[in-house]
Each structure stands twice: as structure tokens, then as C-alpha cells.
Design an enzyme around this catalytic site. Structure first.
Site, PDB file in Angstrom:
ATOM      1  N   GLU A 205      42.171  35.298  43.749  1.00 51.95           N
ATOM      2  CA  GLU A 205      42.979  36.039  42.785  1.00 51.95           C
ATOM      3  C   GLU A 205      43.966  36.840  43.613  1.00 51.95           C
ATOM      4  OE1 GLU A 205      44.614  38.719  41.510  1.00 51.95           O
ATOM      5  OE2 GLU A 205      43.007  39.783  40.459  1.00 51.95           O
TER       6      GLU A 205
ATOM      7  N   HIS B 212      46.079  43.950  33.687  1.00 48.89           N
ATOM      8  CA  HIS B 212      46.382  45.044  34.627  1.00 48.89           C
ATOM      9  C   HIS B 212      47.686  44.791  35.375  1.00 48.89           C
ATOM     10  CE1 HIS B 212      44.636  42.306  37.668  1.00 48.89           C
ATOM     11  NE2 HIS B 212      45.204  43.076  38.580  1.00 48.89           N
TER      12      HIS B 212
END
Length: 336
Positions: free
Chosen positions: A108, A265
């Protein structure tokens, strides 16, 4: 930051679904490398999906908690945690691979506007050095960047009447702050007035480091779902990205950071024009559109930061061809 990422259910649930729903087609009995493992959550998903070996790499002391979490959940026989920078570990032959290649690289690595503070160059080094040729894959394996136009008239008009007080001098201050750099905010889809246009796609299995600095054309048209206003100012351009887990012959999973989707986010990245003195205006009846060139590149002095520029013009198709109405250059940065 680790709590923030874990609580980002769009992000975490997409990785979980992509890994677990492809247990048989991708992960069972495979060797997996997790780069920037953090708490080890993706490594644990891979272990649950039946991976034979998972190597979890992180260059911070979070690796201590990751090791404890993996032990606590009963997967220490599958997942090995290694602390270090991936390039150094590869150069020093410090990964427990015993000459093997890796079948899947899970990471990620995404940042604001996709490439802010990105780890992708490190991940690509591992890909080129360790991933099994032909059959190996990055996971996710596709990333796309999008652009769209935003109008926030209500945000500007707020200063006209603040608890019955005229505070319009604050507009100048707000504009001064908004036009300094790029801004990371959650932008409501209600304020998006153009189509959301894909401007570039990255095949993460084949893209090169040089591809991460790019220049691409774009064109934007007013949305069809709100025809109540004929003339609309474009106060900002909004940058977002989509991520695809789409390896051939597997179940495809995708998530989006666009304004039309559940906020993540990463939010969105806004590049503000000067909405008080000079911003593009599109006229619906005249068929106006905005077109131009969008450029993103890593900052020369700080590769964790990104510089963005937009050379734009507004115009319409006339009898003699394209009629330019206005144009300009927009330059904004995301500073680390």
C-alpha cells in the site's frame, strides 16, 4: 498514522476482499512480499489466503509490533518480519528467499494525489529484482489518476454574512492561502461541476520510474446532471485516483478516492485558481469546455514532494474551429 490507515475501511476492506477472494487463484502456496508492511495487516490477509511464505518488510520500528501481532494471530510460521529499506535488503541479499523469486508483491504505497511521498519506486526495485517473470504480479496492479472541476461558491459567499456581520475582506485572505500550494481536503460531490476524467493509467507490472513524472492532455465538460446554472466558474481542479486489483483470471476488486465515493484518508487534492480575481468560466449553452495539459513531477530538491502544473484554456467549437475564450497556467505543489 497506522490507526488512520486501518480505520480507512475503504482501503483496508478492498485489500482484504481482493486477497481473500483470490485465495485459490492467486495466493495459495505462493511466496508473497509485503513492502511497507506497517502493522502487518496485509501480510496476515495473505497468510489467511493460504500463502506458503510471506515476507513483511518495513523500515521503521513498527516492525516490532507487526512481529508481535503476527505471533498473536498464529501466523509466525508463515510470515517473517524484516526491518530495513527494501533496496538495501535486496542489495545485501538479506531477505529470507533462499534464491527463490516472489509470486506476489503486496504493498500500500499510494500517497495524496497518488504519488506524494510515494514508496512506489522502492516497490518497483523489488518488482524488477525479485518478482517471478511472466507469472508474478504486483497487487494491486493498476492505478489511474483523474481530474475534475469544482465550484465552491457557497464557501466564498460565507464571508458575506457571518452571524450578521460583513466579513468580505476575509475573501482576499482565504484566496491568498488557497493559492499558495495544493491542498488535501474532502471535496463534496455536490461541488463538482464537470465530468471526472481519467488522465493516465499505470500498469504497475510494467511501468518504469521515469513514467512517474508525466505530462498528459485533458479536457473537461460540464456535468449533465445539473443544468440549473448556465454559467459556472471553475474554482479548483480536483485530483484523485482509483486502484484496481485486476490480475487476469481472478476476481477484480477496485476502490476509488474520487469525490463520488466514500471518503478515504487520501481525501482529494485541490489545485485552486484565484476565485475572486481570475478563474475559468464555462458557459453551458455555448458548449464551452476546458482543455489543456496536466503535468506532475517529483520535486527536484525533495522527491517526496510533487509539483503540479496545468496549462489550460476555455473555449468552444465555432464554425472556423476551436475558439479560445480564456487561458492561463496554474502551478501548485504538495510539500513534504
Amino acid at each position: 498514522i497506522h490507526e488512520t490507515m486501518l480505520r480507512d475501511t475503504v482501503r483496508t476492506a478492498a485489500y482484504e476482499e481482493a486477497i481473500l477472494s483470490n485465495a485459490d487463484s492467486l495466493f495459495r502456496d505462493k511466496v508473497v512480499l509485503d513492502i511497507g508492511c506497517g502493522t502487518g495487516v496485509l501480510s496476515l490477509f495473505c497468510a489467511k489466503a493460504g500463502a506458503k511464505q510471506v515476507i513483511a518488510v518495513d523500515n521503521s520500528d513498527i516492525i516490532k509490533q507487526a512481529r508481535e501481532i503476527i505471533e498473536l494471530n498464529g501466523y509466525s510460521h508463515v510470515v517473517t518480519c524484516v526491518r530495513g529499506k527494501c533496496e538495501d535488503l535486496i542489495a545485501n541479499n538479506a531477505l529470507p528467499l533462499d534464491g527463490k523469486t516472489v509470486d506476489i508483491i503486496v504493498s500500500e504505497w499510494m500517497g495524496y494525489a497518488l504519488f506524494f511521498e510515494t514508496m512506489l519506486p522502492s516497490v518497483m526495485v523489488a518488482r524488477d529484482a525479485l518478482m517471478t517473470p511472466e507469472t508474478g504480479s504486483m497487487f494491486p496492479n493498476v492505478a489511474k489518476i483523474f481530474i475534475e472541476g469544482c465550484n465552491e461558491t457557497e464557501r466564498l459567499d460565507y464571508w458575506n454574512d457571518v452571524h450578521g456581520l460583513n466579513m468580505t475582506p476575509m475573501k482576499e485572505r482565504m484566496v491568498s492561502e488557497l493559492t499558495q500550494d495544493a491542498h488535501v481536503e474532502i471535496v463534496s460531490d455536490e461541488n463538482i461541476v464537470t465530468d471526472r476524467k481519467e488522465i493516465i493509467t499505470f500498469d504497475l507490472n510494467t511501468c518504469k520510474d521515469a513514467d512517474l513524472d508525466f505530462e498528459v492532455p485533458f479536457d473537461l465538460h460540464l456535468r449533465d446532471d445539473d443544468k440549473s446554472r448556465n454559467e459556472l466558474q471553475i474554482h479548483s481542479l480536483v485530483i484523485s485516483f482509483d486502484i484496481d486489483f485486476a490480475v487476469p483470471n481472478t476476481k477484480s476488486v477496485q476502490f476509488s478516492t474520487g469525490c463520488q465515493s466514500t471518503p478515504t484518508h487520501w481525501k482529494q487534492t485541490q489545485l485552486w485558481f484565484d476565485p475572486v480575481h481570475n478563474c475559468p468560466v464555462l458557459n453551458r449553452e455555448a458548449g464551452d469546455s476546458m482543455k489543456g495539459v496536466f503535468r506532475m513531477k517529483r520535486n527536484v530538491k525533495n522527491h517526496r514532494a510533487i509539483d503540479m502544473s496545468v496549462v489550460w484554456e476555455v473555449g468552444r467549437e465555432a464554425g472556423s474551429g476551436w475558439e479560445r475564450i480564456s487561458d492561463g497556467v496554474l502551478k501548485r505543489s504538495l510539500i513534504a
